[in-house]
Design a protein around this motif. Structure first.
Motif, PDB file in Angstrom:
ATOM      1  N   TYR A 180       0.836  -1.199   0.000  1.00  0.00           N
ATOM      2  CA  TYR A 180       0.000   0.000   0.000  1.00  0.00           C
ATOM      3  C   TYR A 180       0.874   1.254   0.000  1.00  0.00           C
ATOM      4  CZ  TYR A 180      -4.309  -2.628   0.978  1.00  0.00           C
ATOM      5  OH  TYR A 180      -5.387  -3.463   0.910  1.00  0.00           O
ATOM      6  N   GLY A 201      -4.375   1.302  -0.714  1.00  0.00           N
ATOM      7  CA  GLY A 201      -4.373   0.797  -2.073  1.00  0.00           C
ATOM      8  C   GLY A 201      -2.960   0.701  -2.611  1.00  0.00           C
ATOM      9  N   GLY A 222      -3.095  -0.602  -8.593  1.00  0.00           N
ATOM     10  CA  GLY A 222      -3.270  -2.000  -8.239  1.00  0.00           C
ATOM     11  C   GLY A 222      -2.228  -2.916  -8.829  1.00  0.00           C
ATOM     12  N   GLU A 240      -5.112  -5.539  -7.260  1.00  0.00           N
ATOM     13  CA  GLU A 240      -6.150  -4.834  -6.507  1.00  0.00           C
ATOM     14  C   GLU A 240      -6.339  -3.409  -7.034  1.00  0.00           C
ATOM     15  OE1 GLU A 240      -6.865  -5.273  -1.910  1.00  0.00           O
ATOM     16  OE2 GLU A 240      -5.851  -3.365  -2.261  1.00  0.00           O
ATOM     17  N   SER A 242      -8.177  -0.069  -7.459  1.00  0.00           N
ATOM     18  CA  SER A 242      -9.202   0.444  -6.553  1.00  0.00           C
ATOM     19  C   SER A 242      -9.229   1.965  -6.505  1.00  0.00           C
ATOM     20  CB  SER A 242      -8.963  -0.080  -5.132  1.00  0.00           C
ATOM     21  OG  SER A 242      -7.777   0.483  -4.581  1.00  0.00           O
ATOM     22  N   THR A 244      -9.909   4.533  -3.344  1.00  0.00           N
ATOM     23  CA  THR A 244     -10.102   4.631  -1.901  1.00  0.00           C
ATOM     24  C   THR A 244     -10.383   6.077  -1.530  1.00  0.00           C
ATOM     25  OG1 THR A 244      -7.697   4.813  -1.603  1.00  0.00           O
ATOM     26  CG2 THR A 244      -8.681   2.638  -1.346  1.00  0.00           C
ATOM     27  N   LYS A 256     -13.892   2.149   0.028  1.00  0.00           N
ATOM     28  CA  LYS A 256     -12.980   1.498  -0.904  1.00  0.00           C
ATOM     29  C   LYS A 256     -13.802   0.719  -1.917  1.00  0.00           C
ATOM     30  CE  LYS A 256      -8.855  -1.428  -1.224  1.00  0.00           C
ATOM     31  NZ  LYS A 256      -7.751  -2.057  -0.453  1.00  0.00           N
ATOM     32  N   ARG A 257     -13.548   0.991  -3.195  1.00  0.00           N
ATOM     33  CA  ARG A 257     -14.244   0.306  -4.270  1.00  0.00           C
ATOM     34  C   ARG A 257     -13.194  -0.318  -5.184  1.00  0.00           C
ATOM     35  NH1 ARG A 257     -17.466   0.998  -0.988  1.00  0.00           N
ATOM     36  NH2 ARG A 257     -19.412   2.216  -1.068  1.00  0.00           N
ATOM     37  N   THR A 258     -13.242  -1.630  -5.334  1.00  0.00           N
ATOM     38  CA  THR A 258     -12.242  -2.332  -6.134  1.00  0.00           C
ATOM     39  C   THR A 258     -12.848  -2.849  -7.430  1.00  0.00           C
ATOM     40  OG1 THR A 258     -12.706  -4.419  -5.016  1.00  0.00           O
ATOM     41  CG2 THR A 258     -10.962  -3.042  -4.084  1.00  0.00           C
ATOM     42  N   CYS A 259     -11.976  -3.042  -8.412  1.00  0.00           N
ATOM     43  CA  CYS A 259     -12.350  -3.692  -9.668  1.00  0.00           C
ATOM     44  C   CYS A 259     -11.727  -5.092  -9.681  1.00  0.00           C
ATOM     45  CB  CYS A 259     -11.858  -2.875 -10.855  1.00  0.00           C
ATOM     46  SG  CYS A 259     -12.582  -1.230 -10.971  1.00  0.00           S
TER      47      CYS A 259
END
Length: 444
Positions: A180, A201, A222, A240, A242, A244, A256-259
């Motif tokens: 991170y 992230g 990511g 990851e 994302s 954030t 936090k939204r991840t793809c």
């Protein structure tokens, strides 16, 4: 002669294919009738652009790095990265200088007293005088082997500076948290670190202060270095990607939204609040791989000069987190997504309910509805005379925004109608860049 040198001699190539959503006149030609200039409304505007390839530039009959005044900020005996910075005035005036930084993005403090030149994966940050382009300070990263994330933004009316930073570039450990990045909060003049927070992230890049002034949205690539590698490689290993959102007062993770993991990086974003976020993804391929997408073009066209040697950009859809949703939605249909190669700059125009985004590899400027995520329009900028649109910035307190070409030219468009304002366009060379920042004289 390499591709970068060839760029100096390249001529603009108009794109002949019809494109969805592109405005056209009655005769079928691109809708590029100039709008009324209103020059006095933006006469005091100025634009700041990095220059990635200063070795292609000459000043006073010598290479730019050899001109003592032009390279005054570069220490004697310096052997690291250096890049150019251009200040283009709306009156056509140019000020340029070299700085010892692998610069990516520029921000200017609200009072116009200081400028920040962000470092991309290197260990130096630059504070400069926005008027003279003189060096003010050089800042160091968060810790040993940490590197710049490329972007920074001023907070609290310029009393603080937030900078994205990446953890040391080491092979992936299998534990995302060990990779991170951080947001460092710095004194805007000395660039000394006052506080720092985890981005929650991997490989943070673009950052956006939300409307409440308290929360910061962060785009995290990511991507990681493979376990047996030294560089990211192509295709990317993305574990990851994302967005954030952190609280700037406490450092607490708010959202936090991840793809999905894979080989698509999440690079840039614009956001109003935690419930309305638009982001751009990028997918890299090996050199020449994009040509499979262009096999139906039976006329000569140039190589993508915005791509680094050894790589190419493949389609990756823009995404949006809309009101009431907890997951990102992919934007555009199949035909439009084919033009979403190398998403770069993205900005929100709240006055018109639109999000604007550039895709240089396809000479595309896209207009997105900020309520529904629908792509309202795809503008073919090459047909207007602007190749590889990269930088994009709303001109403060005006009805205009600016878009800059990768190597040269800066066009002014009217917000809402997206008409190019020919009387206000400029045709300077910038020597390669990603982003551009527009300010007004009251700021500088």
């Amino acid at each position: 002669m390499n591709r970068r040198d060839m760029m100096k001699f390249a001529t603009a190539a108009a794109v002949a294919t019809a494109t969805p959503g592109h405005a056209a006149g009655k005769d079928g030609k691109p809708g590029c009738i100039p709008a009324a200039a209103e020059r006095d409304r933006v006469a005091d505007a100025a634009f700041y652009l990095p220059g990635y390839w200063p070795d292609s530039a000459y000043v006073g009959g010598v290479p730019a790095v050899g001109n003592r005044h032009f390279a005054r900020a570069v220490p004697k005996g310096y052997r690291g990265d250096y890049q150019m910075l251009t200040r283009l005035g709306m009156d056509g005036s140019l000020r340029q200088a070299l700085f010892p930084v692998r610069g990516h993005d520029v921000d200017i403090s609200p009072d116009g007293r200081l400028g920040f030149f962000g470092s991309m994966e290197r260990d130096a940050y630059i504070c400069f005088d926005p008027q003279t382009l003189d060096l003010v300070a050089i800042g160091a990263p968060f810790a040993k082997d940490w590197i710049g994330g490329g972007h920074g933004t001023y907070l609290q009316d310029g009393r603080l500076l937030a900078v994205s930073e990446r953890a040391p570039k080491k092979p992936y450990s299998g534990n995302p948290e060990k990779h991170y990045g951080r947001i460092t909060l710095r004194d805007p003049e000395s660039l000394k670190i006052i506080e720092s927070y985890s981005t929650h992230g991997i490989s943070p890049h673009d950052i956006c202060l939300l409307e409440d002034g308290r929360h910061l949205a962060i785009a995290n690539y990511g991507s990681v270095v493979p376990k047996k590698g030294k560089e990211y490689g192509i295709p990317r290993k993305v574990v990851e990607p994302s967005v954030t959102v952190i609280d700037l007062e406490t450092g607490k993770l708010v959202a936090k939204r991840t793809c999905e993991p894979g080989n698509v990086e999440l690079r840039h974003l614009t956001a109003r609040d935690v419930n309305r976020i638009f982001a751009i993804q990028v997918k890299l391929g090996k050199a020449g791989e994009e040509q499979k997408l262009l096999a139906n073009r039976q006329y000569a066209y140039e190589a993508d000069f915005s791509a680094q040697d050894g790589e190419s950009f493949l389609p990756a859809p823009a995404i949006a987190l809309l009101e009431g949703s907890t997951r990102f939605a992919e934007l555009g249909g199949e035909e439009l997504r084919a033009f979403m190669r190398h998403g770069l700059s993205i900005r929100h125009d709240p006055d018109h309910g639109e999000v604007l985004a550039t895709f240089p590899s396809t000479h595309s400027l896209m207009v997105i509805d900020d309520a529904t995520g629908k792509v309202r329009q795809r503008i073919d900028t090459a047909a207007l005379g602007l190749d590889y649109p990269c930088g994009l910035s709303l001109i403060p307190d005006s009805p205009f925004y600016a878009v800059s070409g990768y190597w040269k030219n800066l066009f002014i468009f009217r917000r809402g109608t997206h008409e190019p304002v020919r009387e206000l366009c400029h045709y300077a060379s910038f020597f390669g860049h990603s982003h551009m920042t527009a300010v007004r004289a009251f700021q500088v």
